[in-house]
Design a protein around this motif. Structure first.
Motif, PDB file in Angstrom:
ATOM      1  N   PRO A  19       0.807  -1.225   0.000  1.00  0.00           N
ATOM      2  CA  PRO A  19       0.000   0.000   0.000  1.00  0.00           C
ATOM      3  C   PRO A  19       0.838   1.272   0.000  1.00  0.00           C
ATOM      4  O   PRO A  19       0.415   2.301  -0.518  1.00  0.00           O
ATOM      5  N   SER A  20       2.040   1.211   0.550  1.00  0.00           N
ATOM      6  CA  SER A  20       2.930   2.379   0.602  1.00  0.00           C
ATOM      7  C   SER A  20       3.628   2.640  -0.734  1.00  0.00           C
ATOM      8  O   SER A  20       4.315   3.642  -0.884  1.00  0.00           O
ATOM      9  N   SER A  61      -1.155  -2.474   6.727  1.00  0.00           N
ATOM     10  CA  SER A  61      -0.086  -1.499   6.504  1.00  0.00           C
ATOM     11  C   SER A  61       1.124  -2.094   5.799  1.00  0.00           C
ATOM     12  O   SER A  61       2.042  -1.379   5.444  1.00  0.00           O
ATOM     13  N   GLY A  62       1.140  -3.411   5.610  1.00  0.00           N
ATOM     14  CA  GLY A  62       2.260  -4.043   4.919  1.00  0.00           C
ATOM     15  C   GLY A  62       3.283  -4.688   5.826  1.00  0.00           C
ATOM     16  O   GLY A  62       4.339  -5.105   5.371  1.00  0.00           O
ATOM     17  N   GLU A  63       2.992  -4.806   7.125  1.00  0.00           N
ATOM     18  CA  GLU A  63       3.939  -5.429   8.049  1.00  0.00           C
ATOM     19  C   GLU A  63       3.899  -6.950   7.990  1.00  0.00           C
ATOM     20  O   GLU A  63       4.784  -7.615   8.517  1.00  0.00           O
ATOM     21  N   ASP A 106      -6.720  -6.061   9.210  1.00  0.00           N
ATOM     22  CA  ASP A 106      -5.677  -7.078   9.059  1.00  0.00           C
ATOM     23  C   ASP A 106      -6.224  -8.500   8.955  1.00  0.00           C
ATOM     24  O   ASP A 106      -5.565  -9.440   9.349  1.00  0.00           O
ATOM     25  N   ARG A 107      -7.423  -8.664   8.408  1.00  0.00           N
ATOM     26  CA  ARG A 107      -7.935 -10.023   8.186  1.00  0.00           C
ATOM     27  C   ARG A 107      -7.588 -10.462   6.773  1.00  0.00           C
ATOM     28  O   ARG A 107      -7.404  -9.645   5.872  1.00  0.00           O
ATOM     29  N   ILE A 108      -7.509 -11.777   6.602  1.00  0.00           N
ATOM     30  CA  ILE A 108      -7.258 -12.357   5.291  1.00  0.00           C
ATOM     31  C   ILE A 108      -8.225 -13.505   5.064  1.00  0.00           C
ATOM     32  O   ILE A 108      -8.716 -14.120   6.012  1.00  0.00           O
TER      33      ILE A 108
END
Length: 139
Positions: A19-20, A61-63, A106-108
């Motif tokens: 996303p960044s 956030s991509g972590e 943060d769910r998948i």
């Protein structure tokens, strides 16, 4: 062309942008997912798998990223340390076709032809939805 990404030893099957917009993740038939610096092409993390990578999803956030291996396993990884955090599912005889991240948390979710699995960002199963009457073809 900003940069050329070189590092996989076989064909790339999937790619996803963070996303960044500063990183890209790729997965392929060489049993690896690679996280790249999108500007320089530098390999930031080389995530070794035990089977080829068929799907990738980037969480929030991509972590963290999730990957699907050989249509059977879903694995959660840290993009900060590069370590494997959790193996989320062995789908058994059903092929795990893909994995997607929910856009605002943060769910998948991963899916087979008859099931949808929903996990939280720690890799814990929140829900398993089953529909034996219809074939699921995508999320």
């Amino acid at each position: 062309l900003v940069c050329l990404l070189r590092g996989h030893s076989s064909s790339i099957k999937v790619a996803a942008a963070f996303p960044s917009n500063d990183r890209v993740a790729t997965g392929g038939y060489d049993n690896r997912a690679v996280i790249w610096n999108a500007s320089t092409g530098e390999i930031l993390h080389d995530l070794r798998h035990w089977d080829w990578v068929t799907s990738i999803a980037i969480l929030g956030s991509g972590e963290r990223i999730a990957s699907v291996l050989g249509y059977r396993y879903a694995v959660l990884w840290s993009t900060i340390s590069g370590e494997r955090l959790h193996t989320m599912v062995d789908s058994g005889s059903d092929r795990l076709h893909g994995i997607v991240a929910f856009p605002h948390d943060d769910r998948i979710a991963g899916f087979t032809e008859t099931q949808v699995f929903i996990w939280n960002s720690s890799g814990h199963l929140l829900q398993q939805l089953v529909d034996d009457t219809q074939q699921i073809e995508g999320l």
